[in-house]
Design a protein around this motif. Sequence first.
Motif, short mmCIF file in Angstrom:
data_model
loop_
_atom_site.label_atom_id
_atom_site.label_comp_id
_atom_site.label_asym_id
_atom_site.label_seq_id
_atom_site.Cartn_x
_atom_site.Cartn_y
_atom_site.Cartn_z
N LEU A 37 0.80 -1.23 0.00
CA LEU A 37 0.00 0.00 0.00
C LEU A 37 0.83 1.29 0.00
N GLU A 38 2.12 1.16 -0.14
CA GLU A 38 3.05 2.30 -0.22
C GLU A 38 2.81 3.37 0.85
N ASN A 73 -7.96 5.99 -2.71
CA ASN A 73 -7.24 5.36 -3.82
C ASN A 73 -6.96 3.87 -3.53
N MET A 74 -6.54 3.59 -2.30
CA MET A 74 -6.27 2.20 -1.93
C MET A 74 -7.56 1.37 -1.96
N ALA A 75 -8.65 1.96 -1.48
CA ALA A 75 -9.93 1.25 -1.48
C ALA A 75 -10.40 0.97 -2.90
N LEU A 324 1.87 4.17 -10.91
CA LEU A 324 1.63 5.56 -10.50
C LEU A 324 1.61 5.61 -8.98
N ARG A 325 2.73 5.94 -8.40
CA ARG A 325 2.89 5.91 -6.95
C ARG A 325 2.18 7.07 -6.29
N SER A 326 2.02 6.99 -4.98
CA SER A 326 1.33 8.05 -4.23
C SER A 326 2.22 9.25 -3.93
N PHE A 336 -1.41 5.91 -6.60
CA PHE A 336 -1.84 4.75 -5.84
C PHE A 336 -0.69 4.14 -5.04
N SER A 337 0.16 3.40 -5.70
CA SER A 337 1.29 2.75 -5.03
C SER A 337 2.41 2.55 -6.04
#
Length: 359
Positions: A37-38, A73-75, A324-326, A336-337
């Motif tokens: 989940l970064e 975003n994680m959800a 596409l990381r957070s 997101f991560s």
Amino acid sequence: MKFLKSLLILTAIVSFTSVSAQKEKRFKIHTVAFYNLENLFDTINDPLKFDERSPIMEMKANRSEVYKQKIKNMARVIANIGADKANNAPAVIGVCEVENRKVLEDLVNDPLLLGKDYGIIHYDGPDARSIDVALLYQKALFKPVDSSSHELLIYDDATRKRVYTRDQLLVKGELDGDLIHILVSHWPSRSGGEARSRFKRVAAARLNKRLIDSLQSVDPYAKIFTMGDLNDDPTNESVKEVLKAKKEKKDVPLKGLYNPYEKMFTEKGWGTTAYRDALSLFDQIIISQPLLEDDYSSFRFWKAGIYNPAYMFNKRGRYKGYPLRSFADGGFTGGFSDHFPVYVYLIKEVEEDEDQEED
């Protein structure tokens, strides 16, 4: 990284037709997944932890808004993993890079996941950055029987001081009536270089293997999933030599392990994370031999995948094509991560009377 959509799914039932018997068989399907989940950290400074080193705590403003968006975003991702085949979010999903139970509670209470009624299994671990692993499970589908957290004792070669890293989580429970065992891990990073840090991941793999061996000594036919961000590819020593995970199903003996991600990495060039223009497949779900058998009166492995729809890719700049990381360059990207999730589908034959109940 795209997967064929060749089967008809109706209310989480998948159908196959036997050519020889000309008889259609129908299967119930569930998704088992893992997602890094970064840096899912809250905005509260815990004086007993080094959480101030997290990206969100390093931000000077808008922490609360960023945290809310990060949760959403994680959800969104979790709600979609496996949904194209199972018509549902994962029945169980291992996660890593979470700060504490509170962030997990916020995640499972997001509107996109609230109706799934996820339970949480989490232990506070000793990691120097205060990041843990955890397991989320849909209470209607998975019934935990037992859980335990297992520390990894490793020491720096030069200083002989302990390296505080993530514990490994072991959960035993019933998935829709079938007894399974799930190991969730986040093995030590490659900080300082792959070669210099290799011994740490080898040690993590040895702990993982000891836990698997202990389960198989009680029941050689135990259905085991070992999943996580291993910080190693399927071909590295920790996975190939210590876990002895096999690339081909036919080569897996009783008490052996099968890694469906090795072919993805070596033959297709797929990955779950990227660094310096190189793809790595650090996120894996490795399974025990009984999950490969052909008797579908209980849940068996069907197929594995990497969840990487277009919205999760970086579409521009020097990191085009990366996840596409957070967080990047000291701020929140809206992403997101830095890892894609991985998942496996499990199928179980549905009897005619049960099929009618499903419909």
